[in-house]
Design a protein around this motif. Structure first.
Motif, PDB file in Angstrom:
ATOM      1  N   GLY A  83      69.341  86.363  18.324  1.00 34.28           N
ATOM      2  CA  GLY A  83      69.930  86.869  19.556  1.00 34.28           C
ATOM      3  C   GLY A  83      71.411  87.118  19.495  1.00 34.28           C
ATOM      4  O   GLY A  83      72.021  87.541  20.475  1.00 34.28           O
ATOM      5  N   VAL A  84      72.057  86.863  18.340  1.00 33.56           N
ATOM      6  CA  VAL A  84      73.500  87.019  18.215  1.00 33.56           C
ATOM      7  C   VAL A  84      73.867  88.500  18.287  1.00 33.56           C
ATOM      8  O   VAL A  84      73.238  89.348  17.642  1.00 33.56           O
ATOM      9  CB  VAL A  84      74.002  86.411  16.897  1.00 33.56           C
ATOM     10  N   GLY A  85      74.872  88.806  19.097  1.00 36.61           N
ATOM     11  CA  GLY A  85      75.338  90.170  19.219  1.00 36.61           C
ATOM     12  C   GLY A  85      74.453  91.057  20.056  1.00 36.61           C
ATOM     13  O   GLY A  85      74.641  92.268  20.099  1.00 36.61           O
ATOM     14  N   ARG A  86      73.496  90.466  20.733  1.00 36.31           N
ATOM     15  CA  ARG A  86      72.570  91.243  21.554  1.00 36.31           C
ATOM     16  C   ARG A  86      72.731  90.847  23.025  1.00 36.31           C
ATOM     17  O   ARG A  86      73.327  89.835  23.358  1.00 36.31           O
ATOM     18  CB  ARG A  86      71.127  90.981  21.106  1.00 36.31           C
ATOM     19  N   GLY A  87      72.177  91.646  23.883  1.00 39.35           N
ATOM     20  CA  GLY A  87      72.159  91.329  25.300  1.00 39.35           C
ATOM     21  C   GLY A  87      71.021  90.393  25.618  1.00 39.35           C
ATOM     22  O   GLY A  87      70.543  89.654  24.746  1.00 39.35           O
ATOM     23  N   PRO A  88      70.563  90.395  26.864  1.00 30.92           N
ATOM     24  CA  PRO A  88      69.437  89.533  27.249  1.00 30.92           C
ATOM     25  C   PRO A  88      68.228  89.770  26.357  1.00 30.92           C
ATOM     26  O   PRO A  88      67.898  90.910  26.014  1.00 30.92           O
ATOM     27  CB  PRO A  88      69.168  89.954  28.697  1.00 30.92           C
ATOM     28  N   LEU A  89      67.564  88.686  25.968  1.00 24.76           N
ATOM     29  CA  LEU A  89      66.412  88.769  25.079  1.00 24.76           C
ATOM     30  C   LEU A  89      65.120  88.914  25.876  1.00 24.76           C
ATOM     31  O   LEU A  89      64.978  88.343  26.960  1.00 24.76           O
ATOM     32  CB  LEU A  89      66.325  87.514  24.210  1.00 24.76           C
ATOM     33  N   SER A  90      64.206  89.659  25.310  1.00 27.71           N
ATOM     34  CA  SER A  90      62.867  89.701  25.895  1.00 27.71           C
ATOM     35  C   SER A  90      62.186  88.362  25.651  1.00 27.71           C
ATOM     36  O   SER A  90      62.596  87.578  24.777  1.00 27.71           O
ATOM     37  CB  SER A  90      62.047  90.826  25.251  1.00 27.71           C
ATOM     38  N   ARG A 312      89.887  80.570   7.545  1.00 24.27           N
ATOM     39  CA  ARG A 312      89.803  81.989   7.217  1.00 24.27           C
ATOM     40  C   ARG A 312      88.731  82.595   8.112  1.00 24.27           C
ATOM     41  O   ARG A 312      87.542  82.396   7.912  1.00 24.27           O
ATOM     42  CB  ARG A 312      89.423  82.178   5.744  1.00 24.27           C
ATOM     43  N   ARG A 313      89.195  83.258   9.158  1.00 29.05           N
ATOM     44  CA  ARG A 313      88.262  83.804  10.140  1.00 29.05           C
ATOM     45  C   ARG A 313      87.464  84.963   9.554  1.00 29.05           C
ATOM     46  O   ARG A 313      87.972  85.749   8.762  1.00 29.05           O
ATOM     47  CB  ARG A 313      89.030  84.292  11.377  1.00 29.05           C
ATOM     48  N   ASN A 314      86.203  85.043   9.977  1.00 28.77           N
ATOM     49  CA  ASN A 314      85.348  86.190   9.640  1.00 28.77           C
ATOM     50  C   ASN A 314      85.328  86.451   8.141  1.00 28.77           C
ATOM     51  O   ASN A 314      85.589  87.563   7.673  1.00 28.77           O
ATOM     52  CB  ASN A 314      85.826  87.424  10.410  1.00 28.77           C
ATOM     53  N   TYR A 323      78.433  91.779  14.089  1.00 28.77           N
ATOM     54  CA  TYR A 323      78.197  90.848  15.198  1.00 28.77           C
ATOM     55  C   TYR A 323      79.458  90.415  15.935  1.00 28.77           C
ATOM     56  O   TYR A 323      79.376  89.811  17.001  1.00 28.77           O
ATOM     57  CB  TYR A 323      77.489  89.589  14.678  1.00 28.77           C
ATOM     58  N   GLY A 324      80.634  90.675  15.362  1.00 29.62           N
ATOM     59  CA  GLY A 324      81.862  90.221  15.983  1.00 29.62           C
ATOM     60  C   GLY A 324      82.278  88.842  15.509  1.00 29.62           C
ATOM     61  O   GLY A 324      81.727  88.301  14.546  1.00 29.62           O
ATOM     62  N   ALA A 325      83.270  88.273  16.202  1.00 27.50           N
ATOM     63  CA  ALA A 325      83.839  86.980  15.801  1.00 27.50           C
ATOM     64  C   ALA A 325      83.010  85.814  16.319  1.00 27.50           C
ATOM     65  O   ALA A 325      82.134  85.970  17.165  1.00 27.50           O
ATOM     66  CB  ALA A 325      85.268  86.878  16.321  1.00 27.50           C
TER      67      ALA A 325
END
Length: 471
Positions: A83-90, A312-314, A323-325
């Motif tokens: 579910g990372v980087g996604r909106g609401p899950l089905s 060390r980020r990302n 997916y972003g930070a």
């Protein structure tokens, strides 16, 4: 054949020696029910201001928790499938993610994540079956049924967890509407406060820096065309945060470097950065200078300054781009504090308004640098183990490494630093049990009287975070 059962042993994490364990039990029981003070974390304030029921077990327990996800990713599970980087899950996707988590339950053996998860599953949701591929759906259904009740809405859980203070981490341009709504709501009695996190506004090496400074001008109503306006805009936003209950600013740069540059020099660098022509060397000098400026502003407005460099980020660029930070691919690096902080501490280290709390993920600096700094400077405090090292063994090593030089009064209270709302009570309980065990050892060795141990554990759980974070 029924699934193996889980249970919470009443003496978990307490010393194995029977005599010491009995002392530890007494100390732990004296603070077990104390309200939770959480002065640094990442729970979205909107969860509490809107009090919207949690949609499903995955979105509450798995998707936002990078501690869980990074270990599943290491075993080949896609972050997208969690579910990372996604909106609401089905419903189908949420169940699939939960099955993946339960199927990899053995991955967490021996880790603090396993300890927290057991505390959450058993203590909050009443789960007694051990997670596995076979039990995943039944556990999911049991949690989902509870989340559908009023007793498991965000505010009800906040009360059930006995949280007295919960600090969030917020962008300086945030209007803090969620915090304002909570403060103005007569139906909510908790204390939820913002924390000023200006990292991306202080580092002109970032590709987004100029956009951030433009946003800062809009939020503050102050022209950031020159360095003087930029400083005024930052001070304006700090005042905005303080007016909405903030007690601290939070800083997480790559290193602990500080500097105090002549005004003409820092103004020159600022102008070059605004023109998109700043060199890497000048950008670093500017960031170091601005870290010192945050301390200078803290002396003026009284906000506590927490500093946690050394990550060390990302680290995996493709993951960040997808997916972003803050999804689990930040990796610690070695640290140095003594020389790095000297410019800042020479200028402000004895100022009566400055409280500077230093965190690290590099355990080698606890006894060599952080404890000696806190053992001299009245403004400096050592932050407890957090992030990668908020584990039982690391917390025990921390107490031994820091106490011998700085004592107990120079360390922060426990910091849960979490986006996983339901793990907050588990994390704080872990810390209380370990501190009880450490103090019990001192009592058993006749290095500390029992009444002093009782005073000290209350100091660690209640007094230190209240005093150091000016609560």
């Amino acid at each position: 054949m029924s699934a193996p059962a889980m249970e919470l042993h009443p003496d978990r994490l307490l010393p194995a020696d029977a005599g010491v364990r009995q002392i530890a039990r007494e100390l732990y029981e004296s603070v077990a029910g104390a309200p939770i003070i959480s002065p640094h974390g990442h729970v979205p304030p909107q969860w509490l201001s809107e009090d919207t029921p949690f949609s499903d077990p995955t979105s509450l327990l798995i998707t936002p928790d990078h501690y869980i996800n990074r270990m599943l990713h290491a075993r080949g599970v896609s972050l997208a499938d969690l579910g990372v980087g996604r909106g609401p899950l089905s419903e189908q996707d949420a169940r699939a993610a939960f099955r993946a988590f339960c199927s990899h339950w053995p991955a967490y053996r021996g880790t603090p994540v396993r300890y927290w998860l057991e505390e959450e599953l058993i203590g909050i949701f009443g789960i007694t079956q051990r997670p596995s591929a076979e039990t995943a759906d039944a556990i999911y259904d049991q949690i989902a049924a509870k989340l559908a009740t009023d007793a498991f809405r965000p505010r009800a859980l906040f009360d059930a967890f006995n949280i007295s203070v919960l600090a969030t981490t917020d962008d300086p341009c945030d209007d803090l509407g969620a915090h304002r709504a909570l403060a103005d709501d007569p139906g909510f009695s908790g204390r939820v406060i913002p924390t000023f996190r200006p990292d991306k506004y202080l580092d002109p090496s970032l590709a987004t820096w100029n956009d951030s400074i433009d946003a800062l001008a809009r939020a503050s109503g102050i022209d950031t065309g020159d360095y003087a306006g930029y400083i005024e805009a930052l001070e304006n936003r700090r005042a905005h945060f303080k007016a909405h209950g903030a007690v601290s600013s939070d800083h997480g740069h790559l290193d602990a470097g500080t500097a105090i540059l002549p005004e003409a020099e820092v103004s020159r660098i600022y102008a070059a950065a605004r023109a998109g022509q700043v060199s890497d060397e000048d950008a670093r000098a500017f960031r170091w200078h601005m870290t010192s400026e945050m301390a200078r502003m803290a002396c003026d407005d009284g906000l506590v300054m927490t500093l946690h460099p050394g990550v060390r980020r990302n680290h995996h660029t493709p993951t960040f781009e997808t997916y972003g930070a803050d999804v689990g691919c930040d990796i610690p690096i070695a640290m140095e504090f003594t020389d790095s902080l000297r410019p800042l501490l020479n200028a402000y280290g004895t100022h009566p308004n400055l409280n500077l709390v230093l965190f690290t993920i590099d355990e080698t600096v606890f006894s060599r640098e952080l404890a000696p700094l806190a053992g001299f400077y009245p403004s400096v405090y050592v932050g407890v183990p957090w992030w990668f090292i908020d584990a039982p063994e690391a917390i025990q090593r921390f107490r031994s490494a820091v106490t011998e030089t700085a004592g107990f009064s120079r360390v922060s209270g426990f910091i849960d630093d979490t986006r996983a709302f339901c793990s907050i009570p588990a994390r704080h309980d872990m810390s209380r049990r370990l501190d009880a065990g450490y103090l019990a050892g001192l009592v058993a060795q006749h290095r500390l009287a029992l009444d002093e141990a009782h005073e000290t554990i209350t100091e660690l759980v209640v007094d230190n975070p209240t005093r150091i974070f000016k609560l």
